[in-house]
Design an enzyme around this catalytic site. Structure first.
Site, PDB file in Angstrom:
ATOM      1  N   ASP A 284      43.689  41.514  52.534  1.00 49.76           N
ATOM      2  CA  ASP A 284      43.094  41.540  51.199  1.00 49.76           C
ATOM      3  C   ASP A 284      42.487  40.184  50.827  1.00 49.76           C
ATOM      4  O   ASP A 284      43.064  39.137  51.107  1.00 49.76           O
ATOM      5  CB  ASP A 284      44.222  41.891  50.222  1.00 49.76           C
ATOM      6  CG  ASP A 284      43.737  42.031  48.809  1.00 49.76           C
ATOM      7  OD1 ASP A 284      42.851  42.869  48.579  1.00 49.76           O
ATOM      8  OD2 ASP A 284      44.229  41.298  47.926  1.00 49.76           O
ATOM      9  N   GLU A 326      38.756  42.411  54.044  1.00 50.73           N
ATOM     10  CA  GLU A 326      38.224  42.813  52.748  1.00 50.73           C
ATOM     11  C   GLU A 326      37.546  41.578  52.165  1.00 50.73           C
ATOM     12  O   GLU A 326      38.180  40.722  51.555  1.00 50.73           O
ATOM     13  CB  GLU A 326      39.323  43.325  51.809  1.00 50.73           C
ATOM     14  CG  GLU A 326      38.759  44.031  50.578  1.00 50.73           C
ATOM     15  CD  GLU A 326      38.855  43.218  49.278  1.00 50.73           C
ATOM     16  OE1 GLU A 326      38.141  43.569  48.328  1.00 50.73           O
ATOM     17  OE2 GLU A 326      39.640  42.256  49.216  1.00 50.73           O
TER      18      GLU A 326
HETATM   19  C1  GLC Z   1      41.384  42.988  46.444  1.00 51.60           C
HETATM   20  C2  GLC Z   1      41.732  44.376  45.984  1.00 51.60           C
HETATM   21  C3  GLC Z   1      41.671  44.445  44.509  1.00 51.60           C
HETATM   22  C4  GLC Z   1      42.578  43.401  43.927  1.00 51.60           C
HETATM   23  C5  GLC Z   1      42.250  42.031  44.479  1.00 51.60           C
HETATM   24  C6  GLC Z   1      43.313  41.060  44.143  1.00 51.60           C
HETATM   25  O1  GLC Z   1      40.076  42.676  46.177  1.00 51.60           O
HETATM   26  O2  GLC Z   1      40.878  45.317  46.590  1.00 51.60           O
HETATM   27  O3  GLC Z   1      42.037  45.715  44.052  1.00 51.60           O
HETATM   28  O4  GLC Z   1      42.444  43.380  42.536  1.00 51.60           O
HETATM   29  O5  GLC Z   1      42.195  42.042  45.868  1.00 51.60           O
HETATM   30  O6  GLC Z   1      44.454  41.286  44.940  1.00 51.60           O
HETATM   31  C1  GLC Z   2      35.793  40.695  43.539  1.00 52.49           C
HETATM   32  C2  GLC Z   2      36.427  40.204  44.770  1.00 52.49           C
HETATM   33  C3  GLC Z   2      37.002  41.325  45.549  1.00 52.49           C
HETATM   34  C4  GLC Z   2      37.863  42.177  44.652  1.00 52.49           C
HETATM   35  C5  GLC Z   2      37.182  42.593  43.413  1.00 52.49           C
HETATM   36  C6  GLC Z   2      38.153  43.271  42.503  1.00 52.49           C
HETATM   37  O1  GLC Z   2      34.686  41.449  43.878  1.00 52.49           O
HETATM   38  O2  GLC Z   2      35.501  39.526  45.580  1.00 52.49           O
HETATM   39  O3  GLC Z   2      37.759  40.817  46.602  1.00 52.49           O
HETATM   40  O4  GLC Z   2      38.195  43.341  45.285  1.00 52.49           O
HETATM   41  O5  GLC Z   2      36.669  41.478  42.787  1.00 52.49           O
HETATM   42  O6  GLC Z   2      37.511  43.807  41.415  1.00 52.49           O
END
Ligand code: GLC
Ligand code: GLC
Length: 656
Positions: A284, A326
């Site tokens: 993540d 991600e």
């Molecule tokens: C990732 C997840 C998102 C979460 C963020 C912080 O982007 O997909 O749902 O809010 O990480 O952990």
């Molecule tokens: C931003 C971050 C991503 C996360 C998202 C959550 O786009 O880059 O990692 O999932 O915020 O809303």
């Protein structure tokens, strides 16, 4: 590569490994460690070589890896060996995934196990369970604030239940993807609590500051991820009387990866879940792993070094394990998560293809493929050994993260176009039937993202309300069109649970105090299984979508050329309503497939001569592998209905 220094270091480490360890059969571990140690040593040194405790930390790293190897179950070791032989296994057109919340799709792990037939019915053979680890009752960001990395959230189940699920999934050849939240912990994690209590060791696991001097320096260049709910990137902690770095929510404490102890802990956690049977881990928020004053603290070189080191270490212990990055970042940055300056992937094998996702939504709003085509031209080619995760929707918001330059080339004024997209998806435009909700609006930057389920964003919700069969059909066609693309684009298609049934926005999150300020919950549904039964009733919306997608998945599996060997050419078509690419042959005997999609509300044509450049239409018939029929042609033109898409091939094969 043989390099004296690193080998001398390795000799010292191996000579002093604890006898408890060396009594085990470490054969494969040692072979792989020898092969990877030069890389591991160099990376560890680049990151931590300046530290006085470097040698001890390196020793500690190897010892923890060895223990993880010892703990690796026999069947997984056999699997590792098989995947080492067949290292391209995950490019196969056979794979199709679904991401889901265990307690949204089912009630818990046990119930999920009872629902495995559903995946077989749809053709899903890779399941991504959204975070299942222990997290606080309330503030947990949907499980992305972990309070214990080795325990499962008791509301969802326990390790024994996961084990049983995994073994049933293996029998059915369904792969398991688990999340490991590497960038931050919950403030209720033991490390955070011990840091709060004043333990220096654990304060070093995070970024904690006595006053605002350093935080203020950071703030000058740090963007805000959640400007509405969590403005700023630091949170005052009363217990320790310190400012803690919290880039996401205030209760998500950023881990300090410049401390090798943090790296080793996290690697150990990844390997722990690999040993529980995860085939793939989703890492993540990887773009955020390294913080540097004066930068956005995203996509830093060191973040890549950390991921490369994690990969190298995992290849020694659990070479069958894959990583998903991600990283929802610019196209030129995202490909670096496969490995920078490399030929073959050496960081994460799989990355979210957020670029294509956002561009498809642009094509839906504009009803043409201009920016979709232009934006994809700017997507750099990926490395060998790497593949995309292609998706239409996921649990997060949609950000229109494409390039202003591409928007301009496509013929729009960038700020106007962004405003248009935003207005379109919140239904604030005459041509729109979308029902999205603005997410994370930031008046300081003008940024805004969108929440909403696929069905609601694409006009199905509105069509249902109007009870207009034609509008419903058209919205369903759009849902199938987008899936038709992710299933043939090259990479692993990842469906999002509920989309296969046309589930619309769900506002029940507003009743929940912990969720009501985060509207991403509007598209994280609880499946209504009674309603889902309608998928078996001809003529229902559930049936049209579910059976349509299930059919497309079968077609995908029957066309080997859809496996991802970087064998895709975008077509330069004269008709801007059309989007197309050819999937060309890399293995003898496969037939190429040309994918064509009409994003407009009217019929669109393509001339034979244009088509002939990509698929030889003169050498006999061509077929649409989706229907097994010849496409409609008149004189020298091929005609596509509104939102129609074709998988053209010369072999009357496909799925029938
Ligand atoms: C990732 C997840 C998102 C979460 C963020 C912080 O982007 O997909 O749902 O809010 O990480 O952990
Ligand atoms: C931003 C971050 C991503 C996360 C998202 C959550 O786009 O880059 O990692 O999932 O915020 O809303």
């Amino acid at each position: 590569m043989y390099e004296q220094r690193s080998h001398s270091a390795l000799n010292h480490i191996l000579e002093t490994l604890s006898p408890d360890l060396t009594q085990h059969d470490l054969r494969y571990f040692l072979i792989r460690l020898g092969a990877n140690f030069y890389a591991i040593h160099s990376l560890f040194e680049r990151l931590y070589g300046h530290r006085a405790d470097f040698d001890q930390q390196l020793h500690h790293l190897v010892e923890r890896m060895a223990w993880s190897y010892v703990a690796r179950p026999g069947n997984l070791r056999i699997n590792d060996r098989a995947r080492e032989d067949d290292y391209n296994w995950f490019f196969s057109q056979d794979l199709t995934g679904m991401a889901l919340y265990t307690n949204g799709f089912a009630s818990d792990l046990r119930d999920l196990q009872d629902k495995l037939d559903y995946f077989d019915e749809l053709g899903i053979n890779l399941v991504h369970l959204m975070p299942i680890l222990r997290c606080p009752q309330g503030a947990s960001d949907g499980g992305y604030a972990v309070s214990n990395y080795r325990e499962i959230d008791p509301r969802i189940g326990d390790l024994a239940e996961l084990k049983s699920l995994v073994s049933e999934m293996r029998k059915r050849k369904i792969l398991l993807v688990l999340d490991v939240v590497v960038n931050h912990t919950s403030n209720e994690h033991e490390w955070a609590q011990r840091a709060q209590a004043g333990e220096k060791k654990y304060q070093d696991y995070y970024y904690m500051f006595d006053d605002r001097r350093v935080p203020d320096m950071f703030e000058q260049s740090l963007p805000e991820v959640f400007p509405e709910n969590a403005p700023g990137n630091f949170t005052w902690d009363e217990a320790s009387k310190k400012w803690v770095m919290t880039v996401f929510n205030t209760y998500q404490w950023d881990l300090n990866f410049s401390n090798p102890a943090v790296f080793i802990e996290m690697l150990d956690i990844i390997l722990f879940w690999a040993n529980q049977g995860a085939d793939i881990v989703r890492l993540d928020a990887v773009a955020f792993l390294w913080k540097k004053i004066g930068t956005t603290s995203q996509n830093q070189d060191e973040a890549h070094l950390i991921l490369q080191l994690m990969k190298d270490c995992c290849q020694v212990v659990a070479p069958g394990l894959l990583f998903i990055a991600e990283a929802i970042v610019a196209p030129s940055e995202v490909v670096k998560y496969f490995g920078e300056d490399a030929v073959v992937a050496k960081e994460c094998e799989i990355a979210y293809n957020a670029t294509t996702m956002a561009l498809m939504w642009d094509a839906i709003a504009t009803k043409n493929a201009k920016l979709l085509r232009q934006g994809l031209r700017s997507l750099p080619t990926k490395l060998e050994g790497a593949t995309w995760l292609n998706y239409v929707r996921c649990h997060d918001d949609i950000g229109f993260g494409f390039d202003d330059h591409d928007i301009a080339i496509a013929g729009y004024n960038p700020p106007d176009h962004r405003r248009f997209l935003h207005d379109y998806f919140i239904g604030n435009h005459p041509a729109s039937d979308a029902r999205g909700i603005p997410f994370a609006e930031n008046p300081k930057t003008g940024d805004a993202r969108i929440s909403g389920s696929l069905a609601s964003l694409i006009g199905l919700e509105e069509a249902i309300e109007q009870a207009d069969p034609q509008l419903i059909r058209s919205a369903v066609d759009r849902i199938l069109l987008l899936h038709g693309i992710i299933l043939s684009f090259g990479g692993i298609p990842l469906l999002y649970y509920g989309d296969e049934l046309g589930v619309t926005n769900d506002f029940s999150y507003l009743q929940n105090l912990d969720k009501k300020t985060d509207n991403r919950w509007v598209h994280r549904p609880t499946i209504n299984w009674q309603k889902a039964e309608l998928r078996h009733t001809q003529g229902t919306i559930e049936n049209m979508i579910f059976s349509g997608i299930a059919h497309l998945i079968r077609v995908r599996k029957s066309l080997p050329v859809l496996a991802d060997f970087n064998n895709r050419n975008l077509l330069n078509l004269s008709n801007s309503a059309l989007f197309g690419y050819s999937r060309f042959t890399v293995n003898k005997g496969d037939e190429p497939v040309v994918v064509l999609a009409n994003f407009s509300t009217s019929q669109q044509a393509l001339t034979n001569s244009e088509l002939n450049e990509h698929i030889d239409t003169d050498r006999g018939q061509i077929f649409n592998a989706i229907t097994g029929e010849e496409p409609v042609r008149f004189k020298d033109q091929l005609v596509l209905q509104p939102y129609e898409f074709l998988y053209l091939t010369r072999q009357k094969k496909g799925w029938t």
